[in-house]
Structure formats: structure tokens, C-alpha cells
Design a protein around this motif. Structure first.
Motif, PDB file in Angstrom:
ATOM      1  N   LEU A  65      31.430 -40.964 -79.967  1.00 20.48           N
ATOM      2  CA  LEU A  65      31.317 -42.367 -79.555  1.00 20.48           C
ATOM      3  C   LEU A  65      31.294 -42.493 -78.035  1.00 20.48           C
ATOM      4  CD1 LEU A  65      33.673 -44.097 -82.134  1.00 20.48           C
ATOM      5  CD2 LEU A  65      31.197 -44.397 -81.933  1.00 20.48           C
ATOM      6  N   ARG A  66      32.138 -41.740 -77.354  1.00 19.72           N
ATOM      7  CA  ARG A  66      32.197 -41.787 -75.895  1.00 19.72           C
ATOM      8  C   ARG A  66      30.856 -41.343 -75.294  1.00 19.72           C
ATOM      9  NH1 ARG A  66      37.331 -39.502 -74.556  1.00 19.72           N
ATOM     10  NH2 ARG A  66      38.091 -41.601 -74.896  1.00 19.72           N
ATOM     11  N   ALA A  67      30.274 -40.275 -75.844  1.00 18.44           N
ATOM     12  CA  ALA A  67      28.973 -39.799 -75.353  1.00 18.44           C
ATOM     13  C   ALA A  67      27.888 -40.848 -75.608  1.00 18.44           C
ATOM     14  CB  ALA A  67      28.610 -38.481 -76.028  1.00 18.44           C
ATOM     15  N   LEU A 135      28.089 -52.158 -83.085  1.00 18.53           N
ATOM     16  CA  LEU A 135      28.934 -50.969 -82.937  1.00 18.53           C
ATOM     17  C   LEU A 135      30.369 -51.370 -82.634  1.00 18.53           C
ATOM     18  CD1 LEU A 135      29.294 -47.898 -82.730  1.00 18.53           C
ATOM     19  CD2 LEU A 135      28.639 -48.082 -80.317  1.00 18.53           C
ATOM     20  N   HIS A 136      30.523 -52.363 -81.765  1.00 15.45           N
ATOM     21  CA  HIS A 136      31.859 -52.845 -81.404  1.00 15.45           C
ATOM     22  C   HIS A 136      32.597 -53.361 -82.637  1.00 15.45           C
ATOM     23  CE1 HIS A 136      34.886 -55.227 -79.195  1.00 15.45           C
ATOM     24  NE2 HIS A 136      34.695 -54.327 -78.250  1.00 15.45           N
ATOM     25  N   THR A 137      31.933 -54.171 -83.449  1.00 13.50           N
ATOM     26  CA  THR A 137      32.590 -54.701 -84.651  1.00 13.50           C
ATOM     27  C   THR A 137      32.832 -53.602 -85.679  1.00 13.50           C
ATOM     28  OG1 THR A 137      30.463 -55.393 -85.581  1.00 13.50           O
ATOM     29  CG2 THR A 137      31.700 -57.048 -84.357  1.00 13.50           C
ATOM     30  N   ASP A 138      31.925 -52.629 -85.782  1.00 12.72           N
ATOM     31  CA  ASP A 138      32.129 -51.508 -86.706  1.00 12.72           C
ATOM     32  C   ASP A 138      33.343 -50.681 -86.298  1.00 12.72           C
ATOM     33  OD1 ASP A 138      29.909 -52.320 -88.119  1.00 12.72           O
ATOM     34  OD2 ASP A 138      28.594 -50.731 -87.359  1.00 12.72           O
ATOM     35  N   ILE A 139      33.515 -50.449 -85.004  1.00 11.17           N
ATOM     36  CA  ILE A 139      34.677 -49.704 -84.522  1.00 11.17           C
ATOM     37  C   ILE A 139      35.956 -50.487 -84.824  1.00 11.17           C
ATOM     38  CG2 ILE A 139      35.892 -48.909 -82.447  1.00 11.17           C
ATOM     39  CD1 ILE A 139      33.145 -48.081 -81.332  1.00 11.17           C
ATOM     40  N   GLU A 140      35.950 -51.789 -84.567  1.00 10.77           N
ATOM     41  CA  GLU A 140      37.116 -52.621 -84.879  1.00 10.77           C
ATOM     42  C   GLU A 140      37.452 -52.541 -86.362  1.00 10.77           C
ATOM     43  OE1 GLU A 140      36.038 -56.512 -83.534  1.00 10.77           O
ATOM     44  OE2 GLU A 140      36.866 -56.188 -81.524  1.00 10.77           O
TER      45      GLU A 140
END
Length: 153
Positions: A65-67, A135-140
Motif C-alpha cells: 500500500l505504501r509503494a 482505496l481510502h474507504t476500502d482501507i478504513e
């Protein structure tokens, strides 16, 4: 990088086609599109830097994710940098020589190339903004699910 070069080639081809059809570039349209692009860029970058991966316990997933976030940031910066360069070039170009005709049918309009390139850049950034938000909501959701599973164990 290849996608950026492809967008530039597409923008130039579209601009030449429009110029042949009689369309001219306009500095006011260019500046307006660039202003909107700047706003979308700013929101996208804010979303990128607000990612918190500290609750992702899987190291491999966190590094992936960071990459991905770093790559997205670099591509947004590069795209915005190219759009800024094109804007500046188009605005400082000699106004008497913004439109070049060759072979009695070919036309290159510097201002129109800039307008089309910034417009395509805006579409690209809006597309990326939507992907980043997802992606932000999926990570949350994944973090919440992981915490619920930890509590239920």
C-alpha cells in the motif's frame, strides 16, 4: 510515465484535429481549466497524505500500500508539473505566433494544445481522485473489520 507520454500524444493529436476543424485555443479557458485542475490536485494530494497505514498489521500489505501511495503521489506530481509547464509556455508564447499552418491543411495551435492537455490532465486527476477515495474507504473498512475480528476472538 508511459501513460503520461500517451496522454500528451493524444492531447496533441486532438488539438491538431480541432485546429484543422477551425477551433482556436483560448487563454481564459486554459486558466479556468488549470484553476480547477489545481483544486482537484490539491484535494487528491490531501487524500494521499491522509492515509494512515499504522493499523494495517500485515507488513507485506502495508509495504504494498505504501509503494502504491508513493507511486500515485509521484504520478500526480509529474502530471501536474507537466500541466503547469504547458500552461506557462502557452501563456508566455508570442501571441502573434500561436497558430502555425503547414502543407495547406495542417494547423498547430499552441494555446489549443495547452487547453486540451490541461483538460485531459483534469480528467486523469478526477479519475485518480475517485480511485484514491475508494482505496481510502476500502482501507478504513479493512481496518474496522480487523478490529471487530480482534474483539470477537
Amino acid at each position: 510515465m508511459i501513460k503520461l507520454i500517451l496522454r500528451i500524444i493524444i492531447a496533441v493529436a486532438v488539438a491538431i484535429t480541432l485546429a484543422i476543424a477551425g477551433v482556436s485555443g483560448n487563454a481564459a479557458v486554459l486558466q479556468t481549466l488549470f484553476t480547477v485542475l489545481g483544486i482537484v490536485f490539491s484535494i487528491s494530494m490531501s487524500l494521499l497524505v491522509s492515509f494512515s497505514l499504522s493499523k494495517i498489521l500485515n507488513k507485506k500489505m502495508r509495504m504494498t500500500l505504501r509503494a502504491s501511495i508513493t507511486h500515485a503521489r509521484n504520478m500526480l506530481l509529474l502530471d501536474f508539473g507537466v500541466a503547469t509547464f504547458v500552461l506557462v509556455v502557452a501563456l508566455i508564447w508570442n501571441a502573434e505566433h500561436l497558430r502555425y499552418t503547414f502543407w495547406d491543411w495542417g494547423v498547430i495551435d499552441i494555446m489549443l494544445i495547452a487547453v486540451v492537455l490541461v483538460a485531459i490532465s483534469l480528467i486523469y486527476e478526477i479519475y485518480n481522485f475517485r480511485k484514491l477515495h475508494k482505496l481510502h474507504t476500502d482501507i478504513e473498512d479493512a481496518v474496522i473489520e480487523e478490529e471487530i475480528n480482534k474483539v470477537n476472538r
